[in-house]
Scaffold this active site. Sequence first.
Site, PDB file in Angstrom:
ATOM      1  N   ARG A  53      -1.384 -10.484  -5.769  1.00 26.45           N
ATOM      2  CA  ARG A  53      -1.323  -8.989  -6.231  1.00 26.45           C
ATOM      3  C   ARG A  53      -1.052  -8.686  -5.147  1.00 26.45           C
ATOM      4  O   ARG A  53      -0.881  -7.050  -5.321  1.00 26.45           O
ATOM      5  CB  ARG A  53      -3.165  -8.504  -6.178  1.00 26.45           C
ATOM      6  CG  ARG A  53      -3.876  -8.483  -7.109  1.00 26.45           C
ATOM      7  CD  ARG A  53      -5.717  -8.677  -7.678  1.00 26.45           C
ATOM      8  NE  ARG A  53      -5.908  -7.869  -8.427  1.00 26.45           N
ATOM      9  CZ  ARG A  53      -6.887  -6.739  -9.115  1.00 26.45           C
ATOM     10  NH1 ARG A  53      -7.377  -6.228  -7.675  1.00 26.45           N
ATOM     11  NH2 ARG A  53      -6.952  -6.404 -10.257  1.00 26.45           N
ATOM     12  N   ASP A  72      -7.573  -4.694   7.838  1.00 26.26           N
ATOM     13  CA  ASP A  72      -6.090  -5.888   6.742  1.00 26.26           C
ATOM     14  C   ASP A  72      -5.544  -6.879   7.220  1.00 26.26           C
ATOM     15  O   ASP A  72      -5.545  -8.687   6.624  1.00 26.26           O
ATOM     16  CB  ASP A  72      -5.151  -5.328   5.967  1.00 26.26           C
ATOM     17  CG  ASP A  72      -6.160  -4.052   4.711  1.00 26.26           C
ATOM     18  OD1 ASP A  72      -6.900  -4.618   4.911  1.00 26.26           O
ATOM     19  OD2 ASP A  72      -5.374  -3.414   4.156  1.00 26.26           O
ATOM     20  N   CYS A 129     -16.298  -3.862  -6.328  1.00 20.12           N
ATOM     21  CA  CYS A 129     -16.497  -3.896  -5.059  1.00 20.12           C
ATOM     22  C   CYS A 129     -16.611  -4.982  -4.378  1.00 20.12           C
ATOM     23  O   CYS A 129     -17.440  -5.428  -3.870  1.00 20.12           O
ATOM     24  CB  CYS A 129     -17.521  -2.807  -4.552  1.00 20.12           C
ATOM     25  SG  CYS A 129     -17.626  -2.332  -2.763  1.00 20.12           S
ATOM     26  N   ASN A 179       0.712  -1.225  -0.025  1.00 20.23           N
ATOM     27  CA  ASN A 179      -0.139   0.155   0.177  1.00 20.23           C
ATOM     28  C   ASN A 179       0.715   1.113   0.269  1.00 20.23           C
ATOM     29  O   ASN A 179       0.703   1.750  -0.276  1.00 20.23           O
ATOM     30  CB  ASN A 179      -0.983   0.077   0.874  1.00 20.23           C
ATOM     31  CG  ASN A 179      -1.935  -1.041   0.642  1.00 20.23           C
ATOM     32  OD1 ASN A 179      -2.290  -1.395  -0.681  1.00 20.23           O
ATOM     33  ND2 ASN A 179      -2.920  -1.530   2.334  1.00 20.23           N
TER      34      ASN A 179
HETATM   35  N1  EPU Z   1     -14.377   6.343   3.440  1.00 20.94           N
HETATM   36  C1  EPU Z   1     -15.475   7.103   3.140  1.00 20.94           C
HETATM   37  N2  EPU Z   1     -15.179   8.062   2.463  1.00 20.94           N
HETATM   38  C2  EPU Z   1     -13.674   7.878   1.260  1.00 20.94           C
HETATM   39  C3  EPU Z   1     -13.105   7.174   1.360  1.00 20.94           C
HETATM   40  C4  EPU Z   1     -13.462   6.730   2.258  1.00 20.94           C
HETATM   41  O1  EPU Z   1     -16.670   6.976   3.390  1.00 20.94           O
HETATM   42  O2  EPU Z   1     -13.964   8.808   0.541  1.00 20.94           O
HETATM   43  C5  EPU Z   1     -14.640   5.697   3.516  1.00 20.94           C
HETATM   44  C6  EPU Z   1     -14.657   4.149   3.626  1.00 20.94           C
HETATM   45  O3  EPU Z   1     -15.956   3.314   3.096  1.00 20.94           O
HETATM   46  C7  EPU Z   1     -14.288   2.880   5.050  1.00 20.94           C
HETATM   47  C8  EPU Z   1     -13.386   4.182   5.091  1.00 20.94           C
HETATM   48  O4  EPU Z   1     -13.319   5.752   4.869  1.00 20.94           O
HETATM   49  O5  EPU Z   1     -15.171   2.920   5.620  1.00 20.94           O
HETATM   50  C9  EPU Z   1     -11.193   3.313   5.633  1.00 20.94           C
HETATM   51  O6  EPU Z   1     -11.392   3.423   3.994  1.00 20.94           O
HETATM   52  P1  EPU Z   1      -9.896   3.970   3.112  1.00 20.94           P
HETATM   53  O7  EPU Z   1      -9.710   5.494   2.139  1.00 20.94           O
HETATM   54  O8  EPU Z   1      -8.786   4.412   4.593  1.00 20.94           O
HETATM   55  O9  EPU Z   1     -10.132   2.684   2.554  1.00 20.94           O
HETATM   56  P2  EPU Z   1      -9.085   2.704   0.973  1.00 20.94           P
HETATM   57  O10 EPU Z   1      -7.667   3.964   0.812  1.00 20.94           O
HETATM   58  O11 EPU Z   1      -9.959   2.489   0.108  1.00 20.94           O
HETATM   59  C10 EPU Z   1      -7.140   1.435   1.819  1.00 20.94           C
HETATM   60  C11 EPU Z   1      -5.747   0.498   1.760  1.00 20.94           C
HETATM   61  C12 EPU Z   1      -7.026  -1.245   1.942  1.00 20.94           C
HETATM   62  C13 EPU Z   1      -7.107  -0.585   3.353  1.00 20.94           C
HETATM   63  C14 EPU Z   1      -7.925   0.861   3.288  1.00 20.94           C
HETATM   64  C15 EPU Z   1      -7.902   0.463   5.215  1.00 20.94           C
HETATM   65  C16 EPU Z   1      -5.040   0.283  -0.204  1.00 20.94           C
HETATM   66  C17 EPU Z   1      -5.172   0.955  -1.827  1.00 20.94           C
HETATM   67  N3  EPU Z   1      -5.857   0.041   0.530  1.00 20.94           N
HETATM   68  O12 EPU Z   1      -8.061   1.164   1.086  1.00 20.94           O
HETATM   69  O13 EPU Z   1      -5.933  -2.032   1.991  1.00 20.94           O
HETATM   70  O14 EPU Z   1      -8.119  -2.014   3.697  1.00 20.94           O
HETATM   71  O15 EPU Z   1      -6.688   1.309   3.512  1.00 20.94           O
HETATM   72  O16 EPU Z   1      -6.644   0.308   5.605  1.00 20.94           O
HETATM   73  O17 EPU Z   1      -4.095   1.119   0.093  1.00 20.94           O
HETATM   74  C18 EPU Z   1      -6.032  -4.681   1.415  1.00 20.94           C
HETATM   75  O18 EPU Z   1      -4.052  -4.111   1.256  1.00 20.94           O
HETATM   76  O19 EPU Z   1      -6.489  -5.601   0.993  1.00 20.94           O
HETATM   77  C19 EPU Z   1      -6.721  -3.902   1.872  1.00 20.94           C
HETATM   78  C20 EPU Z   1      -7.767  -3.510   1.201  1.00 20.94           C
END
Ligand code: EPU
Length: 438
Positions: free
Chosen positions: A402, A310, A120, A23
Amino acid sequence: MEKYVIHGGQPLHGRVEISGAKNAAVAIIPAALMVRGVCRLENLPQISDVDTQLRILTYMGAKVKMINPSTMELDCTNVQIDNLPEEMWELTRRIRASYYLIGAMLGRFGEAYSTMPGGCNFGVRPIDQHVKGLTALGAEVDVSGGFINARAKTGRLKGTTIYLDKVSVGATVNIMIAAATAEGRTVIENVAREPHIVDLANFLNSMGADVRGAGTDVIKIRGVKHLHGGTYALIPDQIEAGTYMAAVAACGGSVQVANVIPKHLECISSKLREMNVQVEEGDDFVLVSREGMLRHTNVKTMPYPGFPTDMQPQICAVLCCAPGVSVVTEGVWDSRYKYVAELKKMGAQIQVEDQAAFIQGVGHLTGATVKACDLRAGAAVVVAGLAAHGVTKVEDIFYIERGYENLVGKLQALGADIRCIDEPETPSARGPVRWAVI
Ligand code: EPU
């Protein structure tokens, strides 16, 4: 179809070297789009998400030179964003982190477009906080028809104060990247504090940006005109390390998990200790061992420094083998329990109610044919298969590849009986291929 075949029940012994953080890599590679010059990136994980990000940048004109399997020189001096081919959009639709292109293109060109990042896997994944942040920086953002279009109203983004309504890794990353070259000062409040956020800040700073406060809940960025080339080594992967720690917890044995930052693992180490797993910290390794019975416990996932979402599927797989009742509560995603159906095929007793999984530990799991429903769900069924009696076959392993470099080779070196085989599939047994969003 390639699948893993695991003859479970062997304790794990030896040493495993952890790769660079997925990440961090998938944020730093698009951030390199902002750099006019050569970025030398070290400790990159060899995983398909990194390949996909690099292929996307190549379509934009980036030059990629591999120095060795984990070191690369990436030159984005001559990238451009006009008339990008449909093949590239097929790639941006596959991975979640492609939306970091929006922040990077806006920062570099004052305009940006990309696809929405695909389907998703664990509930609704809104991007409202990304849009809120980029809009506050002076962009007009339009999300429609599966595309995101954005344009800086005055040609260059302008620093401001942004409060995130939800702690979001993705929104924090996107806004940090975009603000690195915005005019003036940006303050982002209520940001994510994950290790890869700090890594991105350190990368940007080593390329000439001025980002402070990463790792706390307020990040302050003084925009600079340009970023320049440099060398940066990525941090090790917290979740890959945690997955091997979970595997030792489930199987027993003693393994040195090397090339890690033990501080990043504390949230995982302390939970494992509650479960009667020994974790000793060295400077850049943790020694994980278990001899006695596992103990049941409760886990709630939270943003860093809480227990990582995660690691939720992998810890559930371990708790399936711990006598007594454990309760795991998912605090980040709406729906991250699809893999429970797979663990049940192996004899797990798990009841899911809303965000909580009630796990009644069983003496041992039994091998079965199971699917990787997403990346970490795939890791969970591998952990379960390693601990189970009998043979486990894991299908849809492309999800796992991945995010885990050489999982089979690393586990074999620890004494696990796991192989990757290519077996013809029975068409009637399968639906269309799906791509994970991770
Ligand atoms: N959220 C919102 N609005 C937004 C963005 C997020 O409501 O605009 C909510 C989401 O629905 C969720 C929470 O905020 O409930 C956290 O989401 P976040 O944005 O932190 O997640 P992400 O950036 O989409 C990254 C990792 C994920 C990991 C999450 C949480 C990457 C590419 N992905 O996702 O990693 O689960 O942070 O730590 O960095 C994995 O590696 O297996 C993976 C899924």
